[in-house]
Design a protein around this motif. Sequence first.
Motif, mmCIF file in Angstrom:
data_model
loop_
_atom_site.group_PDB
_atom_site.id
_atom_site.type_symbol
_atom_site.label_atom_id
_atom_site.label_comp_id
_atom_site.label_asym_id
_atom_site.label_seq_id
_atom_site.Cartn_x
_atom_site.Cartn_y
_atom_site.Cartn_z
ATOM 1 N N GLY A 84 -29.955 28.858 92.381
ATOM 2 C CA GLY A 84 -31.343 28.848 91.945
ATOM 3 C C GLY A 84 -31.705 29.884 90.905
ATOM 4 N N SER A 85 -30.707 30.587 90.381
ATOM 5 C CA SER A 85 -30.984 31.686 89.465
ATOM 6 C C SER A 85 -30.629 31.377 88.017
ATOM 7 N N MET A 86 -30.218 30.125 87.743
ATOM 8 C CA MET A 86 -29.845 29.742 86.385
ATOM 9 C C MET A 86 -30.596 28.472 85.993
ATOM 10 N N VAL A 87 -30.940 28.360 84.727
ATOM 11 C CA VAL A 87 -31.603 27.173 84.193
ATOM 12 C C VAL A 87 -30.514 26.271 83.615
ATOM 13 N N CYS A 215 -38.897 9.494 80.869
ATOM 14 C CA CYS A 215 -39.251 8.176 81.397
ATOM 15 C C CYS A 215 -39.667 8.291 82.865
ATOM 16 N N MET A 216 -38.906 9.030 83.642
ATOM 17 C CA MET A 216 -39.222 9.228 85.056
ATOM 18 C C MET A 216 -40.553 9.964 85.233
ATOM 19 N N LYS A 217 -40.864 10.886 84.330
ATOM 20 C CA LYS A 217 -42.118 11.637 84.441
ATOM 21 C C LYS A 217 -43.337 10.737 84.318
ATOM 22 N N GLN A 218 -43.185 9.554 83.716
ATOM 23 C CA GLN A 218 -44.298 8.612 83.624
ATOM 24 C C GLN A 218 -44.671 8.049 84.986
ATOM 25 N N LEU A 219 -43.775 8.210 85.954
ATOM 26 C CA LEU A 219 -44.022 7.729 87.313
ATOM 27 C C LEU A 219 -44.419 8.857 88.254
ATOM 28 N N ILE A 220 -43.688 9.956 88.216
ATOM 29 C CA ILE A 220 -43.918 11.030 89.184
ATOM 30 C C ILE A 220 -44.796 12.150 88.649
ATOM 31 N N GLY A 221 -45.039 12.169 87.326
ATOM 32 C CA GLY A 221 -45.785 13.262 86.730
ATOM 33 C C GLY A 221 -44.855 14.386 86.296
ATOM 34 N N ILE A 222 -45.381 15.358 85.586
ATOM 35 C CA ILE A 222 -44.561 16.449 85.047
ATOM 36 C C ILE A 222 -44.525 17.663 85.961
ATOM 37 N N ASN A 223 -45.204 17.610 87.095
ATOM 38 C CA ASN A 223 -45.156 18.719 88.045
ATOM 39 C C ASN A 223 -43.769 18.828 88.665
ATOM 40 N N ASN A 224 -43.281 20.054 88.848
ATOM 41 C CA ASN A 224 -42.039 20.223 89.592
ATOM 42 C C ASN A 224 -42.353 20.298 91.079
ATOM 43 N N CYS A 225 -41.359 20.583 91.893
ATOM 44 C CA CYS A 225 -41.580 20.530 93.349
ATOM 45 C C CYS A 225 -42.570 21.606 93.805
ATOM 46 N N PHE A 226 -42.684 22.723 93.077
ATOM 47 C CA PHE A 226 -43.609 23.783 93.468
ATOM 48 C C PHE A 226 -45.048 23.457 93.073
ATOM 49 N N THR A 227 -45.264 23.104 91.821
ATOM 50 C CA THR A 227 -46.643 22.818 91.404
ATOM 51 C C THR A 227 -47.169 21.536 92.052
ATOM 52 N N SER A 228 -46.290 20.569 92.311
ATOM 53 C CA SER A 228 -46.752 19.347 92.971
ATOM 54 C C SER A 228 -47.192 19.630 94.406
ATOM 55 N N TYR A 229 -46.640 20.677 95.016
ATOM 56 C CA TYR A 229 -47.031 21.075 96.371
ATOM 57 C C TYR A 229 -48.493 21.523 96.401
ATOM 58 N N SER A 332 -33.902 34.074 84.311
ATOM 59 C CA SER A 332 -35.026 33.622 83.510
ATOM 60 C C SER A 332 -36.257 33.514 84.388
ATOM 61 N N PHE A 333 -37.430 33.733 83.808
ATOM 62 C CA PHE A 333 -38.656 33.616 84.605
ATOM 63 C C PHE A 333 -38.973 32.167 84.965
ATOM 64 N N ILE A 334 -38.212 31.199 84.426
ATOM 65 C CA ILE A 334 -38.440 29.798 84.801
ATOM 66 C C ILE A 334 -37.286 29.216 85.618
ATOM 67 N N CYS A 335 -36.439 30.075 86.203
ATOM 68 C CA CYS A 335 -35.435 29.557 87.132
ATOM 69 C C CYS A 335 -36.113 29.255 88.460
ATOM 70 N N ASN A 336 -35.464 28.505 89.320
ATOM 71 C CA ASN A 336 -36.088 28.054 90.571
ATOM 72 C C ASN A 336 -36.451 29.203 91.502
ATOM 73 N N PHE A 386 -30.578 27.662 97.358
ATOM 74 C CA PHE A 386 -30.721 29.063 97.724
ATOM 75 C C PHE A 386 -31.639 29.140 98.939
ATOM 76 N N GLN A 387 -31.520 30.206 99.691
ATOM 77 C CA GLN A 387 -32.304 30.403 100.906
ATOM 78 C C GLN A 387 -33.284 31.542 100.716
#
Length: 388
Positions: A84-87, A215-229, A332-336, A386-387
Amino acid sequence: MQDDSIKDKALANRVSRLIVDAFNNLSVKSGKPGVRSNGVKEWTVLAGIAMIEIDETANYKVSPICFATGVKALPDKVRQYSQGSMVHDMHAEILTLRLFNWYLLKEMSLLIENDQYSSQIIEKCEDEAKFSLRENIELALYISEPPCGDASMTYIADEREPWQETKPEKRRKVDNEGTVLRGRANFDQLGKVRTKPGRADSLISLSKSCSDKLCMKQLIGINNCFTSYFMKDPIFIDYLVLPQSKACERDLTRCFYDRFQSKDHSVKYMKHIRCDDDGFEFQKPETCLSKVVPSQLSLLRVIPNGNTQVLNNGVKNGSFIKGKPPKPTGQSFICNEQFYLIAKTIANLGSFHYSSWKLQNHQRESLKEHGRSVLKYWPRTSIDDFQV
């Protein structure tokens, strides 16, 4: 799908100009393409997201939110140790989506910490502990090149040298479902899921092309698992802005519309609008014979708060450790893992394994599975866990 109206062209030019100007005006010591010691010039792809605020008279204000450059993707084997520490996907448009999600999380955190804070893009919902996009806001995604994969096959075939794969049966097999269709190979196979990277001699990544991901984002949106929460409803890209001279409407329509018709779920299709010459200096070369090479670096910028970073090999430039995850200071500040650290300031998420926690958003995961079934063969990447 294409609308060449004066209004759409003006909007496309406005968005592209703001993103390119934001890139051009950013003064950094490293991160932008340069000239290598052997005299060879570097190129890259630039992408950015702009917010469009529409008033009651249908006038609009455009504000750039973030931009990124990049053309690289890490091999799938890196997921065995990245924790979870690499993009992993450093193509510009995918980095831009990650930056936008990071910006959303920071805005959520500020709204939680300060009742007097007013975000320009989201607001707290009154009836529940969720957030929503502010009214009368649309989003545009600008990319200096057509997205890699199916949306750019005509452009690539016309302008670049294809791989010579005369024996398709020798393509890399990854599971019992099928073989990987990679990068620039097999121009005759259209409307198919492809993986990065584009080089035939590179280690396999299994990261899907930007065409497929968008293409997939047209269905699920552009939120990742954190922002979609935390979001009440998904956020979608309204406009895809591409240079007029490079985008092929036939490819765009096939990739984002024709092959993604769904009878069971509604799809928020992006509207394709074209900009004139955007003035981006570090364009992809017109032919593969040009003496230029892709930049190894990605430049990240969140415009409202000025957060800037340079990535190399999925970590902060200068922090790469071969065969190991970076030290915390090299993330990176945008890694998981960094996404999680912000998310826990918004709500108590508890202890979990990342790979299992994100599966608990059953609605989002169900939409992803449906999208994969519509797009057909979708090779899975290895788990990056990652835990906490």
